[in-house]
Design an enzyme around this catalytic site. Structure first.
Site, PDB file in Angstrom:
ATOM      1  N   GLN A  79       1.097  -1.456   0.204  1.00 16.29           N
ATOM      2  CA  GLN A  79       0.002   0.090  -0.243  1.00 16.29           C
ATOM      3  C   GLN A  79       1.050   1.800   0.164  1.00 16.29           C
ATOM      4  OE1 GLN A  79      -2.930   0.446   3.254  1.00 16.29           O
ATOM      5  NE2 GLN A  79      -3.776   1.338   1.873  1.00 16.29           N
ATOM      6  N   PHE A  80       0.983   1.731  -1.120  1.00 15.94           N
ATOM      7  CA  PHE A  80       2.335   2.297  -1.607  1.00 15.94           C
ATOM      8  C   PHE A  80       1.293   4.308  -0.457  1.00 15.94           C
ATOM      9  CE2 PHE A  80      -0.575   3.956  -5.177  1.00 15.94           C
ATOM     10  CZ  PHE A  80      -0.386   6.071  -5.048  1.00 15.94           C
ATOM     11  N   THR A  81       0.288   4.280  -0.524  1.00 17.40           N
ATOM     12  CA  THR A  81      -0.678   5.383   0.177  1.00 17.40           C
ATOM     13  C   THR A  81      -0.530   6.017   1.406  1.00 17.40           C
ATOM     14  OG1 THR A  81      -2.457   4.428   0.982  1.00 17.40           O
ATOM     15  CG2 THR A  81      -2.813   5.146  -1.347  1.00 17.40           C
TER      16      THR A  81
END
Length: 150
Positions: A79-81
């Site tokens: 999850q890059f966010t």
């Protein structure tokens, strides 16, 4: 490297409506990789999560790690966010997130290291839009940052 770690009774991830990974009691790990991360961050994160004493002992105190509690399963979701910075303006900046190549490499390395530490790992699909379901236990949610920030 940053992670949101949730103690769960169960968790599952679907991609395109198809089941990809599921666990019973264990830890749901949302994992983000930063542009300055390397092998040492993946190792630190795997060791930290394996040793986190966030499961109840016989007295009801959080004194056991996942393995000691019989809950040595991880569902790891890239999850890059998590790497987003929303301190300015209303739209987060993801300039601190690693590019695809480095992020994939360290995500996969984290999983290898966690497995080597005795944790069973299920995963989502890197860079896919995923539907994650979880039943939080507690709830217990821990934020980890290999660079030491809160």
């Amino acid at each position: 490297m940053k992670a949101v770690v949730q103690r769960v009774a169960r968790a599952a991830v679907r991609v395109g409506g198809e089941a990809r990974g599921a666990i019973g009691a264990g830890l749901l790990v949302y994992l983000g990789v930063g542009i300055e991360d390397d092998e040492s961050d993946a190792r630190w994160m795997a060791e930290k999560i394996a040793a986190l004493r966030i499961f109840d002992d016989g007295a009801g105190k959080m004194n056991l790690c996942a393995e000691e509690a019989g809950a040595a399963s991880l569902l790891v979701v890239s999850q890059f966010t998590i790497m987003g910075d929303a301190r300015k303006g209303r739209r987060p900046s993801w300039s601190g997130a690693a590019g695809e190549s480095l992020a994939r490499e360290l995500y996969e390395r984290f999983i290898e290291l966690a497995r080597a530490l005795g944790l069973a790992c299920e995963t989502g699909e890197f860079r896919a839009r995923m539907a994650v379901e979880s039943v939080n236990d507690g709830p217990v949610t821990i934020l980890l940052d290999s660079k030491g920030a809160a």
